[in-house]
Design an enzyme around this catalytic site. Structure first.
Site, PDB file in Angstrom:
ATOM      1  CE1 TYR A  16       1.680  -0.284   4.137  1.00  0.00           C
ATOM      2  CE2 TYR A  16       0.315  -2.306   4.082  1.00  0.00           C
ATOM      3  CZ  TYR A  16       1.459  -1.576   4.642  1.00  0.00           C
ATOM      4  OH  TYR A  16       2.064  -2.041   5.694  1.00  0.00           O
ATOM      5  CB  SER A 211       8.127  -0.286  11.865  1.00  0.00           C
ATOM      6  OG  SER A 211       7.713  -0.991  13.181  1.00  0.00           O
ATOM      7  CE  LYS A 212       3.097  -3.807   7.740  1.00  0.00           C
ATOM      8  NZ  LYS A 212       3.181  -5.322   7.441  1.00  0.00           N
ATOM      9  NE  ARG A 213       7.708  -4.400  15.055  1.00  0.00           N
ATOM     10  CZ  ARG A 213       9.093  -4.044  15.036  1.00  0.00           C
ATOM     11  NH1 ARG A 213       9.752  -3.779  16.142  1.00  0.00           N
ATOM     12  NH2 ARG A 213       9.735  -3.849  14.097  1.00  0.00           N
ATOM     13  CG  ASP A 214       6.200   2.341  15.976  1.00  0.00           C
ATOM     14  OD1 ASP A 214       6.521   2.080  16.991  1.00  0.00           O
ATOM     15  OD2 ASP A 214       7.320   2.131  15.097  1.00  0.00           O
TER      16      ASP A 214
END
Ligand code: GLU
Length: 441
Positions: A16, A211-214
Protein backbone atom coordinates in the site's frame (compact mmCIF):
# COMPACT_ATOMS: atom_id res chain seq x y z
CA UNK A 1 19.41 19.63 -18.31
CA UNK A 2 15.90 20.97 -18.92
CA UNK A 3 15.45 24.43 -17.39
CA UNK A 4 12.43 23.41 -15.31
CA UNK A 5 12.79 20.61 -12.75
CA UNK A 6 11.58 17.15 -13.64
CA UNK A 7 10.99 14.90 -10.65
CA UNK A 8 9.43 11.53 -10.05
CA UNK A 9 7.87 9.35 -7.41
CA UNK A 10 8.98 5.80 -8.08
CA UNK A 11 7.24 3.35 -5.75
CA UNK A 12 7.75 -0.39 -5.79
CA UNK A 13 4.18 -1.71 -5.68
CA UNK A 14 4.50 -4.32 -2.97
CA UNK A 15 1.59 -3.33 -0.75
CA UNK A 16 0.00 0.00 0.00
CA UNK A 17 1.10 3.62 0.07
CA UNK A 18 2.75 4.04 3.46
CA UNK A 19 3.47 7.25 5.35
CA UNK A 20 7.09 7.44 4.21
CA UNK A 21 6.13 6.92 0.57
CA UNK A 22 3.35 9.46 0.85
CA UNK A 23 5.80 12.02 2.19
CA UNK A 24 8.33 11.31 -0.58
CA UNK A 25 5.59 11.64 -3.19
CA UNK A 26 4.36 14.84 -1.59
CA UNK A 27 7.80 16.49 -1.50
CA UNK A 28 8.35 15.68 -5.16
CA UNK A 29 4.88 16.93 -6.04
CA UNK A 30 5.28 20.12 -3.99
CA UNK A 31 8.66 20.78 -5.54
CA UNK A 32 7.30 20.31 -9.06
CA UNK A 33 4.28 22.53 -8.41
CA UNK A 34 6.40 25.16 -6.66
CA UNK A 35 8.83 25.41 -9.57
CA UNK A 36 6.39 24.87 -12.42
CA UNK A 37 8.24 21.64 -13.18
CA UNK A 38 7.02 18.19 -14.11
CA UNK A 39 5.98 15.41 -11.74
CA UNK A 40 6.20 11.86 -13.04
CA UNK A 41 4.76 8.70 -11.53
CA UNK A 42 6.89 5.67 -12.22
CA UNK A 43 5.98 2.20 -11.07
CA UNK A 44 9.10 0.17 -10.27
CA UNK A 45 7.67 -3.26 -10.89
CA UNK A 46 10.62 -5.28 -12.10
CA UNK A 47 10.52 -7.66 -9.14
CA UNK A 48 7.88 -9.75 -10.86
CA UNK A 49 7.07 -11.97 -7.89
CA UNK A 50 6.45 -9.29 -5.30
CA UNK A 51 4.44 -6.82 -7.34
CA UNK A 52 0.67 -6.81 -7.80
CA UNK A 53 -1.81 -4.68 -9.78
CA UNK A 54 -3.80 -4.18 -6.54
CA UNK A 55 -0.75 -2.56 -4.98
CA UNK A 56 -0.39 -0.18 -7.93
CA UNK A 57 -4.03 0.79 -7.49
CA UNK A 58 -3.60 1.29 -3.75
CA UNK A 59 -0.69 3.68 -4.39
CA UNK A 60 -2.64 5.61 -7.00
CA UNK A 61 -5.69 5.80 -4.72
CA UNK A 62 -3.55 7.05 -1.84
CA UNK A 63 -1.92 9.72 -3.98
CA UNK A 64 -5.27 10.90 -5.32
CA UNK A 65 -6.73 10.96 -1.83
CA UNK A 66 -3.90 13.27 -0.82
CA UNK A 67 -4.68 15.54 -3.74
CA UNK A 68 -1.66 14.75 -5.89
CA UNK A 69 -1.78 14.57 -9.65
CA UNK A 70 0.99 13.74 -12.08
CA UNK A 71 1.97 15.12 -15.45
CA UNK A 72 3.47 11.96 -16.91
CA UNK A 73 2.82 8.32 -16.16
CA UNK A 74 2.17 6.03 -14.58
CA UNK A 75 5.11 4.57 -16.44
CA UNK A 76 5.65 0.89 -15.69
CA UNK A 77 9.21 -0.34 -15.67
CA UNK A 78 7.94 -3.75 -16.71
CA UNK A 79 7.15 -2.19 -20.12
CA UNK A 80 10.72 -1.08 -20.61
CA UNK A 81 12.65 -4.33 -20.48
CA UNK A 82 14.02 -3.97 -24.02
CA UNK A 83 15.61 -0.64 -23.09
CA UNK A 84 17.31 -2.12 -20.02
CA UNK A 85 18.64 -4.97 -22.14
CA UNK A 86 19.97 -2.46 -24.64
CA UNK A 87 21.93 -0.51 -22.00
CA UNK A 88 23.14 -3.77 -20.47
CA UNK A 89 24.52 -4.86 -23.85
CA UNK A 90 26.23 -1.49 -24.26
CA UNK A 91 27.97 -1.70 -20.88
CA UNK A 92 29.04 -5.25 -21.59
CA UNK A 93 30.44 -4.19 -24.95
CA UNK A 94 32.43 -1.41 -23.26
CA UNK A 95 33.84 -3.98 -20.85
CA UNK A 96 32.16 -2.27 -17.90
CA UNK A 97 29.87 -5.18 -17.19
CA UNK A 98 30.39 -8.93 -17.32
CA UNK A 99 28.39 -12.14 -17.18
CA UNK A 100 28.51 -14.11 -13.95
CA UNK A 101 26.81 -17.04 -12.27
CA UNK A 102 28.00 -15.92 -8.86
CA UNK A 103 25.19 -15.75 -6.33
CA UNK A 104 22.54 -16.89 -8.83
CA UNK A 105 20.37 -19.55 -7.23
CA UNK A 106 19.21 -20.91 -10.56
CA UNK A 107 22.82 -21.00 -11.85
CA UNK A 108 21.67 -18.83 -14.69
CA UNK A 109 23.84 -15.97 -15.91
CA UNK A 110 23.50 -12.52 -14.38
CA UNK A 111 25.20 -9.34 -15.54
CA UNK A 112 27.46 -7.58 -13.02
CA UNK A 113 28.88 -4.06 -13.02
CA UNK A 114 32.65 -3.88 -12.87
CA UNK A 115 33.27 -1.43 -10.04
CA UNK A 116 37.05 -1.47 -10.42
CA UNK A 117 36.59 0.22 -13.78
CA UNK A 118 35.15 3.32 -12.12
CA UNK A 119 38.30 4.37 -10.32
CA UNK A 120 37.48 7.70 -8.75
CA UNK A 121 36.06 8.10 -5.33
CA UNK A 122 32.31 8.63 -5.56
CA UNK A 123 31.15 11.73 -3.74
CA UNK A 124 28.14 13.91 -4.31
CA UNK A 125 26.52 17.03 -3.00
CA UNK A 126 23.20 16.12 -1.51
CA UNK A 127 20.62 18.89 -1.48
CA UNK A 128 19.64 17.96 2.06
CA UNK A 129 22.65 16.23 3.60
CA UNK A 130 25.42 18.32 2.06
CA UNK A 131 28.58 16.57 0.86
CA UNK A 132 28.31 12.77 0.99
CA UNK A 133 31.43 10.69 0.43
CA UNK A 134 31.89 6.98 -0.04
CA UNK A 135 35.18 5.16 -0.54
CA UNK A 136 34.89 3.23 -3.78
CA UNK A 137 36.90 0.33 -2.40
CA UNK A 138 34.06 -0.71 -0.12
CA UNK A 139 31.69 -1.05 -3.06
CA UNK A 140 31.99 -4.41 -4.73
CA UNK A 141 30.85 -5.39 -8.19
CA UNK A 142 27.07 -5.47 -8.21
CA UNK A 143 24.36 -7.03 -10.32
CA UNK A 144 22.69 -5.03 -13.09
CA UNK A 145 20.63 -7.76 -14.74
CA UNK A 146 19.43 -10.73 -12.70
CA UNK A 147 19.68 -14.26 -14.00
CA UNK A 148 15.89 -14.19 -14.46
CA UNK A 149 16.38 -11.53 -17.12
CA UNK A 150 15.07 -8.56 -15.14
CA UNK A 151 17.12 -5.51 -14.09
CA UNK A 152 17.96 -4.69 -10.48
CA UNK A 153 16.58 -1.54 -8.87
CA UNK A 154 19.85 0.40 -9.19
CA UNK A 155 20.11 -0.31 -12.89
CA UNK A 156 16.57 0.37 -14.08
CA UNK A 157 16.35 3.40 -11.80
CA UNK A 158 19.37 5.05 -13.42
CA UNK A 159 18.26 4.27 -16.97
CA UNK A 160 14.81 5.65 -16.30
CA UNK A 161 15.99 8.74 -14.44
CA UNK A 162 18.26 9.43 -17.41
CA UNK A 163 15.69 8.68 -20.12
CA UNK A 164 13.01 10.67 -18.33
CA UNK A 165 15.42 13.60 -17.95
CA UNK A 166 14.96 13.68 -14.19
CA UNK A 167 16.76 16.72 -12.74
CA UNK A 168 16.23 16.01 -9.03
CA UNK A 169 15.94 12.69 -7.27
CA UNK A 170 14.14 13.28 -3.99
CA UNK A 171 13.83 10.05 -2.01
CA UNK A 172 14.16 8.45 1.38
CA UNK A 173 17.45 8.30 3.26
CA UNK A 174 17.27 4.50 3.09
CA UNK A 175 18.45 4.87 -0.54
CA UNK A 176 21.53 6.97 0.13
CA UNK A 177 23.80 3.91 0.05
CA UNK A 178 22.52 3.11 -3.46
CA UNK A 179 23.47 6.52 -4.78
CA UNK A 180 27.22 5.85 -5.31
CA UNK A 181 26.39 2.75 -7.33
CA UNK A 182 23.94 4.71 -9.37
CA UNK A 183 26.49 7.48 -9.95
CA UNK A 184 28.96 4.86 -11.19
CA UNK A 185 26.41 3.72 -13.77
CA UNK A 186 25.80 7.30 -14.93
CA UNK A 187 29.54 7.75 -15.37
CA UNK A 188 29.98 4.47 -17.16
CA UNK A 189 27.28 5.51 -19.65
CA UNK A 190 28.66 9.04 -19.98
CA UNK A 191 25.43 10.49 -18.62
CA UNK A 192 25.02 13.43 -16.24
CA UNK A 193 23.70 12.53 -12.77
CA UNK A 194 20.65 14.31 -11.48
CA UNK A 195 20.85 16.25 -8.20
CA UNK A 196 20.07 14.10 -5.18
CA UNK A 197 18.09 14.97 -2.07
CA UNK A 198 17.74 12.26 0.58
CA UNK A 199 15.05 12.96 3.10
CA UNK A 200 15.45 11.81 6.70
CA UNK A 201 13.69 8.93 8.36
CA UNK A 202 10.37 9.01 10.14
CA UNK A 203 10.79 7.60 13.63
CA UNK A 204 8.64 6.36 16.49
CA UNK A 205 8.70 7.81 20.00
CA UNK A 206 11.88 5.84 20.74
CA UNK A 207 13.75 7.28 17.80
CA UNK A 208 13.62 4.01 15.82
CA UNK A 209 12.30 3.75 12.31
CA UNK A 210 8.50 4.10 12.43
CA UNK A 211 6.91 0.77 11.57
CA UNK A 212 3.70 -1.22 11.70
CA UNK A 213 4.33 -1.99 15.34
CA UNK A 214 3.97 1.71 16.18
CA UNK A 215 0.57 2.19 14.55
CA UNK A 216 -1.03 2.50 11.16
CA UNK A 217 1.42 2.91 8.29
CA UNK A 218 -0.94 2.72 5.30
CA UNK A 219 -2.38 5.99 4.10
CA UNK A 220 -5.69 4.21 3.49
CA UNK A 221 -5.94 3.38 7.18
CA UNK A 222 -5.84 7.07 8.01
CA UNK A 223 -8.58 7.73 5.47
CA UNK A 224 -10.71 5.01 7.08
CA UNK A 225 -10.00 6.37 10.55
CA UNK A 226 -11.53 9.70 9.57
CA UNK A 227 -8.51 11.87 8.90
CA UNK A 228 -9.11 14.58 6.34
CA UNK A 229 -6.74 14.30 3.38
CA UNK A 230 -5.80 17.97 3.61
CA UNK A 231 -4.91 17.57 7.30
CA UNK A 232 -2.96 14.38 6.67
CA UNK A 233 -1.06 15.99 3.79
CA UNK A 234 -0.31 19.05 5.92
CA UNK A 235 0.95 16.92 8.80
CA UNK A 236 2.97 14.61 6.55
CA UNK A 237 4.62 17.56 4.79
CA UNK A 238 5.77 18.87 8.17
CA UNK A 239 7.50 15.56 8.98
CA UNK A 240 10.89 16.79 7.87
CA UNK A 241 10.07 20.17 6.37
CA UNK A 242 8.93 23.49 7.69
CA UNK A 243 8.50 26.80 5.93
CA UNK A 244 10.10 28.61 8.88
CA UNK A 245 8.46 30.60 11.66
CA UNK A 246 5.76 28.76 13.56
CA UNK A 247 3.42 28.33 10.64
CA UNK A 248 1.84 24.89 10.91
CA UNK A 249 -1.62 24.84 9.39
CA UNK A 250 -1.20 25.40 5.68
CA UNK A 251 -3.47 24.91 2.73
CA UNK A 252 -2.17 22.92 -0.20
CA UNK A 253 -1.67 26.19 -2.07
CA UNK A 254 0.38 27.68 0.76
CA UNK A 255 2.55 24.57 0.91
CA UNK A 256 3.12 24.78 -2.84
CA UNK A 257 4.12 28.42 -2.47
CA UNK A 258 6.48 27.78 0.43
CA UNK A 259 8.06 24.43 -0.37
CA UNK A 260 11.80 24.41 -1.00
CA UNK A 261 14.23 21.50 -0.63
CA UNK A 262 16.71 23.60 1.35
CA UNK A 263 14.22 23.75 4.22
CA UNK A 264 14.05 19.97 4.52
CA UNK A 265 15.60 18.92 7.84
CA UNK A 266 18.71 16.73 7.97
CA UNK A 267 17.56 14.97 11.11
CA UNK A 268 14.85 12.38 11.60
CA UNK A 269 11.29 13.38 12.37
CA UNK A 270 9.14 11.73 14.96
CA UNK A 271 5.66 10.65 14.00
CA UNK A 272 3.37 12.17 16.58
CA UNK A 273 -0.20 10.86 16.58
CA UNK A 274 -1.39 13.47 19.03
CA UNK A 275 -0.21 16.26 16.83
CA UNK A 276 -1.79 14.68 13.77
CA UNK A 277 -5.07 14.34 15.64
CA UNK A 278 -4.88 17.91 16.90
CA UNK A 279 -4.27 19.14 13.39
CA UNK A 280 -7.10 17.04 12.01
CA UNK A 281 -9.39 18.55 14.63
CA UNK A 282 -8.39 22.03 13.53
CA UNK A 283 -9.21 21.17 9.93
CA UNK A 284 -12.56 19.70 10.96
CA UNK A 285 -13.42 22.87 12.88
CA UNK A 286 -12.52 24.95 9.87
CA UNK A 287 -14.78 23.16 7.39
CA UNK A 288 -17.96 24.95 6.28
CA UNK A 289 -21.09 23.28 7.71
CA UNK A 290 -22.26 21.73 4.43
CA UNK A 291 -18.79 20.40 3.68
CA UNK A 292 -18.42 18.86 7.12
CA UNK A 293 -21.81 17.15 6.74
CA UNK A 294 -20.70 15.75 3.40
CA UNK A 295 -17.47 14.37 4.89
CA UNK A 296 -19.19 12.95 7.98
CA UNK A 297 -21.98 11.17 6.10
CA UNK A 298 -20.06 8.05 5.00
CA UNK A 299 -18.79 7.54 8.55
CA UNK A 300 -22.34 7.46 9.88
CA UNK A 301 -23.26 4.95 7.20
CA UNK A 302 -20.34 2.70 8.14
CA UNK A 303 -21.54 2.84 11.74
CA UNK A 304 -24.97 1.64 10.58
CA UNK A 305 -26.65 5.03 11.13
CA UNK A 306 -28.54 6.99 8.49
CA UNK A 307 -26.94 10.44 8.37
CA UNK A 308 -29.89 11.94 6.51
CA UNK A 309 -32.63 10.43 8.65
CA UNK A 310 -33.65 13.94 9.69
CA UNK A 311 -32.47 15.83 6.65
CA UNK A 312 -29.23 17.54 5.63
CA UNK A 313 -29.82 20.73 7.52
CA UNK A 314 -30.16 18.74 10.72
CA UNK A 315 -26.94 16.86 9.95
CA UNK A 316 -25.15 20.14 9.35
CA UNK A 317 -26.30 21.43 12.74
CA UNK A 318 -25.13 18.22 14.36
CA UNK A 319 -21.69 18.65 12.78
CA UNK A 320 -21.43 22.20 14.03
CA UNK A 321 -22.47 21.15 17.52
CA UNK A 322 -19.86 18.39 17.74
CA UNK A 323 -16.97 19.74 15.70
CA UNK A 324 -14.92 20.93 18.64
CA UNK A 325 -15.13 17.51 20.30
CA UNK A 326 -14.54 15.20 17.35
CA UNK A 327 -10.94 15.16 16.15
CA UNK A 328 -11.52 12.52 13.50
CA UNK A 329 -14.58 11.77 11.39
CA UNK A 330 -15.07 8.32 12.96
CA UNK A 331 -15.65 10.03 16.30
CA UNK A 332 -18.84 11.73 15.06
CA UNK A 333 -21.02 8.59 15.02
CA UNK A 334 -19.39 7.43 18.25
CA UNK A 335 -20.18 10.69 20.05
CA UNK A 336 -23.68 11.06 18.65
CA UNK A 337 -25.33 7.66 18.69
CA UNK A 338 -28.00 8.95 21.09
CA UNK A 339 -29.27 11.26 18.35
CA UNK A 340 -29.98 8.34 16.06
CA UNK A 341 -31.03 5.39 18.15
CA UNK A 342 -32.26 4.42 21.60
CA UNK A 343 -29.62 1.74 22.12
CA UNK A 344 -26.91 4.22 23.10
CA UNK A 345 -24.58 3.49 25.96
CA UNK A 346 -25.30 5.02 29.38
CA UNK A 347 -22.02 5.97 31.04
CA UNK A 348 -21.62 5.08 34.75
CA UNK A 349 -21.71 8.73 35.87
CA UNK A 350 -25.04 9.22 34.09
CA UNK A 351 -26.46 5.94 35.44
CA UNK A 352 -25.45 6.98 38.95
CA UNK A 353 -27.12 10.34 38.60
CA UNK A 354 -30.30 8.76 37.22
CA UNK A 355 -30.42 6.41 40.23
CA UNK A 356 -30.19 9.25 42.77
CA UNK A 357 -33.36 9.80 44.80
CA UNK A 358 -33.44 13.54 44.05
CA UNK A 359 -33.40 12.95 40.29
CA UNK A 360 -37.05 12.04 39.60
CA UNK A 361 -38.25 15.35 41.08
CA UNK A 362 -35.84 17.31 38.88
CA UNK A 363 -36.87 15.37 35.80
CA UNK A 364 -40.57 15.78 36.57
CA UNK A 365 -40.14 19.54 36.93
CA UNK A 366 -38.33 19.67 33.59
CA UNK A 367 -40.89 17.42 31.95
CA UNK A 368 -43.85 19.50 33.10
CA UNK A 369 -42.26 22.62 31.62
CA UNK A 370 -41.16 20.96 28.39
CA UNK A 371 -44.56 19.42 27.76
CA UNK A 372 -46.00 22.91 27.53
CA UNK A 373 -43.57 24.01 24.83
CA UNK A 374 -45.03 23.36 21.38
CA UNK A 375 -43.02 21.78 18.60
CA UNK A 376 -42.76 25.08 16.72
CA UNK A 377 -41.03 26.74 19.70
CA UNK A 378 -38.58 23.90 20.27
CA UNK A 379 -35.49 26.06 19.86
CA UNK A 380 -32.55 26.90 22.15
CA UNK A 381 -33.87 30.47 22.44
CA UNK A 382 -37.12 29.19 23.98
CA UNK A 383 -35.74 26.13 25.79
CA UNK A 384 -33.16 28.15 27.69
CA UNK A 385 -35.48 30.52 29.64
CA UNK A 386 -38.09 27.80 30.03
CA UNK A 387 -35.80 25.37 31.84
CA UNK A 388 -34.20 28.09 33.94
CA UNK A 389 -37.65 29.16 35.06
CA UNK A 390 -38.60 25.56 35.82
CA UNK A 391 -35.50 25.12 38.01
CA UNK A 392 -36.23 28.33 39.86
CA UNK A 393 -39.87 27.39 40.46
CA UNK A 394 -38.76 24.01 41.81
CA UNK A 395 -36.31 25.76 44.13
CA UNK A 396 -33.19 24.20 42.66
CA UNK A 397 -30.10 25.51 40.92
CA UNK A 398 -30.16 25.17 37.13
CA UNK A 399 -27.42 22.52 37.13
CA UNK A 400 -29.45 20.32 39.45
CA UNK A 401 -32.16 20.23 36.81
CA UNK A 402 -30.01 20.25 33.69
CA UNK A 403 -27.63 17.42 34.61
CA UNK A 404 -30.38 14.83 35.17
CA UNK A 405 -32.06 15.92 31.93
CA UNK A 406 -28.76 15.53 30.07
CA UNK A 407 -28.23 12.08 31.60
CA UNK A 408 -31.80 11.03 30.76
CA UNK A 409 -31.69 12.07 27.11
CA UNK A 410 -28.05 11.39 26.15
CA UNK A 411 -26.80 8.75 28.58
CA UNK A 412 -23.78 10.95 29.26
CA UNK A 413 -22.70 13.49 31.82
CA UNK A 414 -20.84 15.53 29.21
CA UNK A 415 -22.43 16.67 25.99
CA UNK A 416 -22.51 19.83 23.94
CA UNK A 417 -24.84 22.60 25.12
CA UNK A 418 -28.04 21.09 26.51
CA UNK A 419 -30.46 23.37 24.66
CA UNK A 420 -28.85 22.64 21.30
CA UNK A 421 -28.90 18.93 22.10
CA UNK A 422 -32.60 19.06 22.96
CA UNK A 423 -33.33 20.98 19.79
CA UNK A 424 -31.63 18.38 17.62
CA UNK A 425 -33.15 15.45 19.51
CA UNK A 426 -36.55 16.99 18.90
CA UNK A 427 -39.57 17.35 21.16
CA UNK A 428 -40.89 13.83 20.81
CA UNK A 429 -37.64 12.00 21.57
CA UNK A 430 -36.78 14.33 24.45
CA UNK A 431 -40.12 13.88 26.18
CA UNK A 432 -40.14 10.12 25.62
CA UNK A 433 -36.68 9.70 27.13
CA UNK A 434 -37.45 11.79 30.20
CA UNK A 435 -40.71 9.90 30.70
CA UNK A 436 -39.03 6.54 30.65
CA UNK A 437 -36.33 7.54 33.19
CA UNK A 438 -36.45 5.68 36.53
CA UNK A 439 -39.04 7.12 38.93
CA UNK A 440 -40.61 9.45 36.35
CA UNK A 441 -43.05 7.46 34.25
N1 GLU B 1 11.38 1.87 -5.97
C1 GLU B 1 12.18 2.54 -4.99
C2 GLU B 1 11.42 2.57 -3.69
O1 GLU B 1 10.22 2.38 -3.69
C3 GLU B 1 12.48 3.95 -5.50
C4 GLU B 1 13.62 4.63 -4.87
C5 GLU B 1 13.99 5.89 -5.63
O2 GLU B 1 13.20 6.84 -5.53
O3 GLU B 1 15.00 5.87 -6.32
O4 GLU B 1 11.96 2.74 -2.63
Amino acid sequence: MPDKPRVRFAPSPTGYLHIGGARTALYNWLYARHTGGTFILRIEDTDRERHTPEAVQAIIDGMKWLGMDWDEGPIHQSDRLARYQEVAAELEKKGLAYKTTKGAEDKGEALAFRVAAAKEKVAFDDQVLGKVEFQDEVIEDFILMRSNGWPTYNFSCVIDDHDMAITDVIRGLDHVSNTPRQIMIYKAMGWTSPRFAHIPMITNSEGKKYSKRDGAVAVGDYANAGYLPEAFANYTALLGWSPGGDVEIMSRQEMVEKFTVDRVRKTASQFDFQKLEWMNGKYIEGLPAAELAERMAPFFKSAGLDPDARGREWLEKLGQLLKERAHTLVQFPKLTRYFFADDYEVVPQAAELLAKDTTPAALKAALAALEKLPEADWTPAKLDPLLREAAKAAGMGFGKLAQPVRAAVTGTNVSPGLFEVLELLGREVTLARIRRAPGVG
